[in-house]
Design a protein around this motif. Structure first.
Motif, mmCIF file in Angstrom:
data_model
loop_
_atom_site.group_PDB
_atom_site.id
_atom_site.type_symbol
_atom_site.label_atom_id
_atom_site.label_comp_id
_atom_site.label_asym_id
_atom_site.label_seq_id
_atom_site.Cartn_x
_atom_site.Cartn_y
_atom_site.Cartn_z
ATOM 1 N N ARG A 43 -0.728 0.438 -4.810
ATOM 2 C CA ARG A 43 0.596 0.343 -4.155
ATOM 3 C C ARG A 43 1.198 1.727 -4.028
ATOM 4 O O ARG A 43 1.084 2.549 -4.930
ATOM 5 N N TRP A 44 1.873 1.953 -2.900
ATOM 6 C CA TRP A 44 2.574 3.208 -2.616
ATOM 7 C C TRP A 44 4.067 2.940 -2.663
ATOM 8 O O TRP A 44 4.554 1.968 -2.085
ATOM 9 N N ALA A 48 11.914 8.165 -0.776
ATOM 10 C CA ALA A 48 12.920 8.194 0.294
ATOM 11 C C ALA A 48 12.329 7.461 1.489
ATOM 12 O O ALA A 48 11.117 7.268 1.571
ATOM 13 N N ALA A 49 13.182 7.069 2.410
ATOM 14 C CA ALA A 49 12.715 6.382 3.614
ATOM 15 C C ALA A 49 11.826 7.316 4.439
ATOM 16 O O ALA A 49 12.029 8.533 4.451
ATOM 17 N N VAL A 50 10.829 6.728 5.104
ATOM 18 C CA VAL A 50 9.944 7.487 5.990
ATOM 19 C C VAL A 50 9.933 6.772 7.337
ATOM 20 O O VAL A 50 9.706 5.564 7.405
ATOM 21 N N VAL A 87 10.667 2.003 3.373
ATOM 22 C CA VAL A 87 12.008 1.966 2.798
ATOM 23 C C VAL A 87 11.953 2.662 1.443
ATOM 24 O O VAL A 87 10.999 2.476 0.678
ATOM 25 N N ALA A 88 12.968 3.447 1.134
ATOM 26 C CA ALA A 88 13.007 4.164 -0.139
ATOM 27 C C ALA A 88 12.868 3.207 -1.320
ATOM 28 O O ALA A 88 13.503 2.159 -1.359
ATOM 29 N N ASN A 89 12.010 3.563 -2.244
ATOM 30 C CA ASN A 89 11.829 2.865 -3.524
ATOM 31 C C ASN A 89 11.363 1.419 -3.392
ATOM 32 O O ASN A 89 11.609 0.608 -4.272
ATOM 33 N N ILE A 124 6.515 14.027 3.864
ATOM 34 C CA ILE A 124 6.376 12.863 2.993
ATOM 35 C C ILE A 124 7.191 13.130 1.729
ATOM 36 O O ILE A 124 7.025 14.174 1.093
ATOM 37 N N PRO A 125 8.079 12.215 1.359
ATOM 38 C CA PRO A 125 8.886 12.423 0.163
ATOM 39 C C PRO A 125 8.056 12.258 -1.108
ATOM 40 O O PRO A 125 6.947 11.717 -1.072
ATOM 41 N N ALA A 126 8.594 12.695 -2.208
ATOM 42 C CA ALA A 126 7.961 12.426 -3.497
ATOM 43 C C ALA A 126 7.816 10.917 -3.647
ATOM 44 O O ALA A 126 8.597 10.145 -3.084
ATOM 45 N N GLY A 127 6.820 10.501 -4.361
ATOM 46 C CA GLY A 127 6.615 9.073 -4.552
ATOM 47 C C GLY A 127 5.584 8.806 -5.622
ATOM 48 O O GLY A 127 5.141 9.722 -6.320
ATOM 49 N N LEU A 128 5.221 7.547 -5.732
ATOM 50 C CA LEU A 128 4.225 7.121 -6.715
ATOM 51 C C LEU A 128 3.143 6.308 -6.020
ATOM 52 O O LEU A 128 3.440 5.499 -5.144
ATOM 53 N N LEU A 129 1.915 6.520 -6.432
ATOM 54 C CA LEU A 129 0.842 5.630 -6.027
ATOM 55 C C LEU A 129 0.361 4.980 -7.329
ATOM 56 O O LEU A 129 -0.019 5.672 -8.266
ATOM 57 N N GLN A 130 0.465 3.669 -7.384
ATOM 58 C CA GLN A 130 0.087 2.929 -8.592
ATOM 59 C C GLN A 130 -1.236 2.202 -8.340
ATOM 60 O O GLN A 130 -1.380 1.496 -7.343
ATOM 61 N N VAL A 131 -2.184 2.406 -9.240
ATOM 62 C CA VAL A 131 -3.495 1.773 -9.141
ATOM 63 C C VAL A 131 -3.681 0.873 -10.358
ATOM 64 O O VAL A 131 -3.445 1.305 -11.491
#
Length: 136
Positions: A43-44, A48-50, A87-89, A124-131
Motif C-alpha cells: 500500500r502507498w 499530501a494530495a497528488v 488524497v493526502a494520508n 511526489i510528496p513524502a509518504g509511506l509504502l507499506q509491505v
C-alpha cells in the motif's frame, strides 16, 4: 527463546519515502530479507494530495533488487500518476503481481521503492509504502 524470524502471520514493513522533486529519480532501499518470504500486500500512502498529469508524471514501484542489487522484479503493479489522483494520508492498495515467484523474495534479497519520471516529471510528496509479508 523465540526469534523474530519465528513470528507467524503477516508482518508489516514500512518504507519511508522522502519528497521527490519533479524529474528527480529516486531509489529508496527499505528491507534486506532475513528469511524467505511471501509478499501478501503493498500500500502507498502519500503525505499530501497528488494531482495526476497524463504528460508529465511519476511512477512509484516496489522492486526486488535481489541480493546482488541488479534484480528487476516488481512484486506489485506500479502506481502511475499518468491518471488517477491521490488524497493526502489515504492508503492506496497496489495490485500484486499475478506471477507467483514475483511475490516470493528470498533471504538476502533487497526490497526497494523507486520513483521514475516521464516528461518533466511530477513532484511526489513524502509518504509511506507499506509491505505485508509472511515467512515461508
Amino acid at each position: 527463546m523465540s526469534k523474530f524470524t519465528d513470528l507467524a502471520g503477516d508482518l508489516l514493513w514500512t518504507f519511508e519515502i522522502p519528497p521527490t522533486a519533479a524529474g528527480t529519480a529516486l531509489e529508496q532501499p527499505g528491507l534486506i530479507l532475513p528469511k524467505n518470504a511471501l509478499i501478501t500486500s503493498a500500500r502507498w500512502v502519500p503525505g499530501a494530495a497528488v494531482t495526476a498529469n497524463v504528460t508529465n508524471f511519476a511512477t512509484i514501484s516496489l522492486r526486488n533488487r535481489g541480493a546482488a542489487g541488479a534484480g528487476a522484479v516488481q512484486p506489485a503493479t506500479p502506481r502511475s500518476y499518468a491518471s488517477g489522483n491521490s488524497v493526502a494520508n489515504v492508503a492506496e492498495s497496489l495490485a500484486l503481481s499475478s506471477t507467483a515467484t514475483d511475490l516470493q523474495p528470498a533471504a538476502g534479497d533487497v526490497l526497494t521503492v523507486s520513483i521514475a519520471h516521464s516528461g518533466t516529471g511530477l513532484a511526489i510528496p513524502a509518504g509511506l509504502l507499506q509491505v505485508a509479508l509472511r515467512w515461508r
